[in-house]
Scaffold this motif. Structure first.
Motif, PDB file in Angstrom:
ATOM      1  N   SER A  96       1.099  -6.533   1.386  1.00 14.61           N
ATOM      2  CA  SER A  96      -0.756  -5.968   1.841  1.00 14.61           C
ATOM      3  C   SER A  96      -0.740  -7.659   2.847  1.00 14.61           C
ATOM      4  O   SER A  96      -0.011  -8.950   2.794  1.00 14.61           O
ATOM      5  CB  SER A  96      -0.973  -6.308   1.683  1.00 14.61           C
ATOM      6  N   ARG A 184       6.610  -6.994   4.633  1.00 13.55           N
ATOM      7  CA  ARG A 184       5.832  -6.199   4.145  1.00 13.55           C
ATOM      8  C   ARG A 184       6.210  -5.792   3.355  1.00 13.55           C
ATOM      9  O   ARG A 184       7.283  -4.357   4.411  1.00 13.55           O
ATOM     10  CB  ARG A 184       4.184  -5.569   4.515  1.00 13.55           C
ATOM     11  N   THR A 186       7.005  -1.580   2.619  1.00 11.21           N
ATOM     12  CA  THR A 186       6.063  -0.120   3.317  1.00 11.21           C
ATOM     13  C   THR A 186       7.192   0.808   2.636  1.00 11.21           C
ATOM     14  O   THR A 186       8.652   0.808   2.126  1.00 11.21           O
ATOM     15  CB  THR A 186       6.094   0.526   4.660  1.00 11.21           C
ATOM     16  N   TYR A 229      -1.158  -4.610  -6.354  1.00  7.67           N
ATOM     17  CA  TYR A 229      -2.425  -3.823  -5.918  1.00  7.67           C
ATOM     18  C   TYR A 229      -2.131  -2.305  -6.762  1.00  7.67           C
ATOM     19  O   TYR A 229      -2.625  -1.311  -6.224  1.00  7.67           O
ATOM     20  CB  TYR A 229      -2.879  -3.876  -4.714  1.00  7.67           C
ATOM     21  N   SER A 232      -3.483   1.358  -5.282  1.00 10.82           N
ATOM     22  CA  SER A 232      -4.110   1.243  -4.139  1.00 10.82           C
ATOM     23  C   SER A 232      -2.663   1.306  -2.877  1.00 10.82           C
ATOM     24  O   SER A 232      -2.114   0.430  -3.581  1.00 10.82           O
ATOM     25  CB  SER A 232      -4.356  -0.278  -4.016  1.00 10.82           C
ATOM     26  N   LYS A 233      -2.730   2.397  -2.834  1.00 15.20           N
ATOM     27  CA  LYS A 233      -1.666   2.794  -1.986  1.00 15.20           C
ATOM     28  C   LYS A 233      -2.225   1.952  -0.332  1.00 15.20           C
ATOM     29  O   LYS A 233      -0.649   1.665   0.279  1.00 15.20           O
ATOM     30  CB  LYS A 233      -1.378   4.484  -1.303  1.00 15.20           C
ATOM     31  N   HIS A 234      -3.201   1.664   0.553  1.00 16.79           N
ATOM     32  CA  HIS A 234      -3.232   1.300   1.458  1.00 16.79           C
ATOM     33  C   HIS A 234      -3.995  -0.154   1.116  1.00 16.79           C
ATOM     34  O   HIS A 234      -4.780  -0.351   1.217  1.00 16.79           O
ATOM     35  CB  HIS A 234      -3.643   2.050   2.187  1.00 16.79           C
ATOM     36  N   PRO A 235      -4.218  -1.520   0.505  1.00 22.79           N
ATOM     37  CA  PRO A 235      -4.270  -2.244   0.123  1.00 22.79           C
ATOM     38  C   PRO A 235      -5.780  -3.310   1.180  1.00 22.79           C
ATOM     39  O   PRO A 235      -6.441  -3.122   0.548  1.00 22.79           O
ATOM     40  CB  PRO A 235      -3.694  -3.828  -0.682  1.00 22.79           C
ATOM     41  N   MET A 237      -7.047  -1.493   3.921  1.00 22.48           N
ATOM     42  CA  MET A 237      -8.511  -0.149   4.140  1.00 22.48           C
ATOM     43  C   MET A 237      -8.682   0.075   2.874  1.00 22.48           C
ATOM     44  O   MET A 237     -10.277  -0.057   3.005  1.00 22.48           O
ATOM     45  CB  MET A 237      -7.579   0.462   4.152  1.00 22.48           C
ATOM     46  N   ASP A 238      -7.847  -0.238   1.689  1.00 22.93           N
ATOM     47  CA  ASP A 238      -9.074   0.632   0.372  1.00 22.93           C
ATOM     48  C   ASP A 238     -10.061  -0.883  -0.081  1.00 22.93           C
ATOM     49  O   ASP A 238     -11.112  -0.632  -0.256  1.00 22.93           O
ATOM     50  CB  ASP A 238      -8.316  -0.047  -1.360  1.00 22.93           C
TER      51      ASP A 238
END
Length: 294
Positions: A96, A184, A186, A229, A232-235, A237-238
């Motif tokens: 991320s 990154r 994904t 992380y 957490s799938k979307h660090p 945003m989380d």
């Protein structure tokens, strides 16, 4: 209730993070312009020292905001003592944009200011691009293999840029950060590129091999840093929404030996040996990620 909390936290946290970036970024840029206008080496070194402190302040304040808005545990595990008087090469996975903030904050109290190898397009990113330029960070123009085949005169341009910037770091202890995967992680990229590692992209050996060739005798150690992380799938945003609970930064200190310093592009035997060494490093990193993310 959690969703409502996220809607409230997100705009406040985002504004404060952007404000933090803008303040420190503009200060760095201002000192960078003064440094450009005063081409006296001793003066430039003093100004660069001030800019490095501003740079570190950005990371420290950003992580402080993360802790304010998230009920979070940041686990930093280091296997050896580190020093601000040494040169380090960091090899890190890239999950991320948050990785960059965390690495700046990690370096601040422990090791010399980190230099990232950045994509050329980031020079236009508000506050970030010009601040990175002022801090003497290299901007790399990445060409696809097909493009290089059509324009063979561009072959090796990234390597030339790497070599030129490495020369700037010889006089003062420096940390060079290389996101070895080149992008990154994904799920889509992971699938498209058929990575053999369950939690990582395939490592790219050329850039790190050339950095070691150019500066290998200076580096005290390689710091193999694994960032994870869990849950957490979307660090990013989380983190901004206050949902981040755990961050792991694991640091393994490795020696810089003659076995990993050589001519990667002209010596096929060394190239094979170096790729084997890097893939083994990535296998261990992937095993750690698998244990944390399960």
């Amino acid at each position: 209730m959690m969703l409502l909390r996220s809607y409230i936290i997100f705009p406040i946290h985002l504004f404060l993070q952007l404000f933090n970036l803008a303040v420190w970024g503009l200060l760095v840029i201002a000192f960078g312009i003064v440094k450009l206008l005063l081409p006296i080496r001793s003066v430039q070194q003093v100004l660069l020292g001030i800019m490095h402190r501003l740079y570190f302040s950005f990371g420290i304040f950003s992580v402080a905001l993360i802790k304010v808005f998230n009920r979070i545990e940041i686990r930093i595990e280091i296997d050896q003592a580190l020093s601000k008087q040494k040169w380090y090469l960091i090899t890190a996975n890239h999950v991320s944009y948050l990785d960059i903030i965390l690495l700046v904050d990690f370096c601040a109290p422990r090791i010399p200011p980190p230099k990232f190898f950045l994509k050329k397009q980031l020079i236009w990113l508000p506050f970030v691009g010009l601040a990175a330029w002022a801090l003497d960070m290299p901007f790399m123009r990445r060409y696809s293999q097909a493009f290089v085949e059509r324009h063979p005169h561009l072959r090796g341009k990234d390597i030339e840029t790497t070599k030129r910037y490495c020369q700037r770091y010889i006089d003062k202890p420096t940390t060079v950060i290389n996101f070895v995967e080149g992008t990154r992680f994904t799920p889509a990229k992971h699938s498209a590129r058929k990575s053999p590692f369950s939690h990582l992209m395939r490592p790219k050996a050329g850039g790190i091999a050339f950095t070691l060739s150019a500066m290998g005798e200076l580096f005290s150690n390689i710091l193999d840093i694994t960032i994870a992380y869990p849950n957490s799938k979307h660090p990013m945003m989380d983190m901004l929404c206050g949902r981040m609970t755990t961050i792991i930064i694991d640091v393994t200190t490795l020696p810089v030996t003659q076995e990993i310093i050589g001519d990667y592009f002209e010596n096929p035997e060394f190239q094979t040996r170096f790729q084997t060494w890097l893939n083994a490093l990535w296998e261990k990193k992937n095993a750690r990620m698998r244990a944390w993310m399960s």
